[in-house]
Scaffold this motif. Structure first.
Motif, short mmCIF file in Angstrom:
data_model
loop_
_atom_site.label_atom_id
_atom_site.label_comp_id
_atom_site.label_asym_id
_atom_site.label_seq_id
_atom_site.Cartn_x
_atom_site.Cartn_y
_atom_site.Cartn_z
N ILE A 1 36.21 32.52 42.66
CA ILE A 1 36.48 33.28 41.60
C ILE A 1 35.52 33.28 40.74
CG2 ILE A 1 38.36 33.65 39.89
CD1 ILE A 1 39.63 33.92 42.49
N MET B 1 34.22 35.01 36.81
CA MET B 1 34.68 35.46 35.52
C MET B 1 33.85 35.40 34.32
SD MET B 1 37.78 33.02 34.19
CE MET B 1 37.90 31.15 34.28
N ALA C 1 37.92 37.75 38.39
CA ALA C 1 39.01 37.89 37.64
C ALA C 1 38.76 38.60 36.40
CB ALA C 1 39.36 36.29 37.43
N SER D 1 43.71 40.58 39.18
CA SER D 1 44.28 40.52 37.89
C SER D 1 44.07 38.86 37.62
CB SER D 1 45.57 40.96 38.05
OG SER D 1 46.33 40.22 38.79
N ILE D 2 44.30 38.35 36.38
CA ILE D 2 44.41 37.10 36.15
C ILE D 2 45.64 36.34 36.88
CG2 ILE D 2 44.40 35.56 34.02
CD1 ILE D 2 41.87 37.30 34.16
N ALA E 1 44.85 35.68 40.46
CA ALA E 1 43.69 34.80 40.31
C ALA E 1 44.09 33.62 40.15
CB ALA E 1 42.69 35.24 39.51
N GLU E 2 44.82 33.28 39.50
CA GLU E 2 45.79 31.69 39.17
C GLU E 2 46.28 31.42 40.51
OE1 GLU E 2 48.26 32.00 36.04
OE2 GLU E 2 46.59 32.66 34.35
#
Length: 675
Positions: free
Chosen positions: A349, A351, A381, A410-411, A414-415
């Protein structure tokens, strides 16, 4: 006794008043010869009467003194009679003093400690004697007040119900505490910046290195510091807290002395010092010192980082910008280490920071290209609401919907994709509060940081890999070097659109190559991106302002103030919410004005926050000033986010920091120009 004295005073007053009335009446009758007194009373009778009156007065005074002495003997009992000789011995051994007061706060009894130390407070108001004892009336259980008397220190406690003050002599204890504090261990590490670049193959026979070492040894001798070689370019420091205080008072002048040694050379030598204290375990202190030194190096060197255990770090120095370091072997090693981590992970991931700009997104694309070459699932992300307008436009206008689905997540999604073997790569930021998705950082087990901003105190902990290079113009430049010098074969393929956006990121953070930290590396990175089809015109087009933004920038910079010669600030319209990039662009525009060394632009970025964008021509360290206000960033480009909408408070904060810290933030070059 106080009440008895008061009664005696009243009686004496009445007695004197009666005697005066009798005397006045006698004089009036005598001189008026009433009842023929002159013939009846002769001079002998007057003398006898006066003598009797005087004798009676003396008798009254003598009786009062005897009575008071009797009362004093009853009151002034020895402590041994009250407490017993054994308990009194214990009180003497513990150096405890006792004082009893009456309802009027008058001291009516003290034990022998006060007499032995010539402290006579009988019949005194104890709160007038030591006003600080009033603090004991707060009715807080166990409250203790410290007082000084006759060069000794006492802890005082009050038992209010009994009217009893307990004094404990802590002079020796205070001395022991002070001695222990002064002798507490202090551990540090000292690194010579640019050592490898200056020494080359000359080893320690280099004249510059010899001068630096001589200065270091002389400084250590003057302050009583144990200095031992740890590595070729690193030295171990061992001293105590008292010496550390002297070094702080001295302002760590060694850093300035070394900076002045051959400062006109292309690669000047500076020092990075990390010092740890306030912990009894020297092993732990050495770990903290290592971390502090790494922070000093990652912030560009030429500074001291003090790490007090359990407290915030303190930064001293940092007056020179990070020198460009060109070591391809190190870059290859870092690139290969990063790729090894990616290979060992299940997915990646990627960001950047909140309000992602072209540098952050371009760096994410570079990492994405590396992951694609290694055939590891990877996604960026991104929250479009937390993305800069130009970056958002570049993404939506240059990538198709299908491409975006394979590129961005999307956040929230991604989580959900973060597992035990997920690698999180954070670019263009190292503060956990500023990353695009803080929750992902909290869930991650493996985190990588790649950034070009000077390291601040607020840092993502427990990383498996971090590379912070403040000498780089942008994070895109660092990623381009990783791709260029990685030893993987076949080489990493970089799509032309990725290369163009990365080039745009370099344009943005280097201010189109006008920033002071632009060097050969920057142009080499751009040349490398051109090999993959980076389009100069398109990269420039991605950064152009639209008409509304251009007009808004002009509106902001029209409202400027000059608190200090060479320094300006502008307050944006308070009723408009601005994009971060607009504020930064306004600050850059102000910096184009002749004789302006630093510019600050303040504007509202949300309904709850105000942001300050700080820029300089590198003669003023705006990062240092930003840190004083709770922000951070780069030597010549920094920012501060205020959790308020009160512009006057932000303006006052800026003025206060300029008044107190501007001289500290000026570089040596600027100070000489001022002189």
């Amino acid at each position: 006794m106080g009440k008895t004295i008061h009664r005696i005073r009243i009686f004496a007053f009445i007695l004197i008043l009666i005697e005066l009335l009798i005397l006045v009446a006698f004089c009036v009758l005598y001189f008026a010869n009433v009842f023929n007194l002159r013939n009846i009373i002769n001079d002998e009778y007057i003398i006898i009467g006066s003598a009797i009156l005087v004798f009676f007065d003396c008798l009254f005074v003598w009786g009062s003194v005897i009575y008071l002495s009797f009362l004093r003997q009853k009151t002034d009992l020895k402590a041994a009679e009250v407490l017993g000789s054994d308990i009194q011995a214990a009180y003497n051994f513990a150096m405890l003093g006792l004082a009893v007061i009456n309802e009027q706060n008058i001291v009516i009894w003290t034990n022998d400690l006060f007499k032995d130390r010539n402290i006579n407070i009988i019949d005194l108001d104890i709160y007038k004697w030591k006003p600080e004892l009033n603090q004991l009336n707060d009715n807080l259980d166990g409250k203790v007040v410290k007082i000084q008397e006759n060069n000794r220190t006492y802890d005082v406690k009050l038992l209010s119900e009994a009217g009893l003050f307990i004094f404990k002599d802590v002079t020796d204890l205070e001395g022991s505490i002070a001695y222990s504090r002064d002798q507490a261990p202090v551990v540090g590490l000292l690194a010579i910046d640019n050592y490898a670049d200056v020494v080359g193959t000359e080893e320690d026979f280099n004249d510059s290195i010899t001068k630096v070492k001589s200065a270091m040894l002389a400084y250590a001798k003057d302050f009583g510091i144990l200095l031992r070689r740890y590595r070729n370019d690193t030295y171990f420091i061992l001293t105590n807290y008292k010496t550390l205080e002297k070094m702080k008072e001295d302002g760590f002048s060694l850093v300035n002395k070394v900076r002045d040694i051959e400062k006109d050379e292309d690669v000047p030598l500076t020092l990075s010092i990390g010092i740890a204290h306030n912990f009894p375990d020297v092993v732990k202190l050495s770990e903290l010192a290592e971390s502090a030194m790494q922070i000093a190096v990652s912030r560009g060197g030429d500074q001291v980082v003090l790490m007090k255990y359990g407290s915030e770090m303190e930064f001293i120095g940092g007056k020179t910008e990070a020198q460009e370091k060109r070591n391809r072997v190190k870059i290859r090693f870092l690139a290969d280490s990063l790729m090894s981590l990616i290979k060992q992970s299940n997915n990646v991931i990627i960001m950047g920071h909140k309000m992602a700009d072209m540098d952050a997104f371009g760096a994410c694309l570079g990492i994405k290209a590396i992951c694609d070459r290694l055939e590891k699932p990877s996604l960026i992300a991104l929250d479009f609401k937390e993305t800069e307008y130009k970056t958002r436009s570049a993404i939506t206008s240059n990538f198709s919907k299908d491409e975006l689905e394979k590129l961005i997540v999307s956040i929230k999604d991604a989580e959900n994709k973060v597992g035990s073997n997920t690698l999180i790569v954070v670019v263009d930021v190292h503060s956990p509060l500023m990353v695009m998705a803080p929750n992902i950082i909290e869930k991650a087990n493996k985190i990588v940081i790649i950034d070009h901003h000077r390291r601040s105190e607020n840092y993502i902990e427990d990383t498996v890999f971090d590379h912070i290079d403040p000498s780089a113009s942008s994070t895109c430049e660092i990623i381009a070097e990783f791709i260029h010098f990685a030893s993987i074969s076949p080489k990493i393929n970089l799509p032309s659109l990725y290369a163009t956006i990365m080039l745009s990121g370099i344009f943005l953070d280097s201010h189109f190559f006008k920033a002071k930290n632009v060097g050969i590396r920057t142009f080499e990175a751009c040349t490398f991106l051109k090999e993959f089809g980076a389009d100069n015109a398109k990269a420039d087009e991605l950064l152009k302002d639209d008409y509304e933004e251009h007009m808004m920038v002009n509106k902001i910079i029209s409202n400027i103030s000059t608190p200090v010669p060479g320094v300006v600030y502008a307050i944006a319209p308070t009723d408009i919410i601005f994009d971060d990039a607009t504020l930064a662009k306004a600050a850059n525009e102000l910096l184009q004005i002749k004789s302006i060394n630093a510019a600050f632009v303040v504007g509202k970025t949300s309904n709850k926050t105000i942001k300050m964008s700080c820029r300089s021509d590198s003669t003023i360290n705006v990062q240092l000033l930003a840190e004083k206000m709770g922000g951070g960033g780069h030597f010549a480009a920094a920012a501060v986010l205020f959790q308020t909408t009160d512009f006057s408070t932000v303006e006052d904060t800026l003025k206060a920091v300029l008044a107190t810290s501007l001289n500290e933030a000026r570089t040596e070059k600027r100070n000489k120009e001022d002189k």
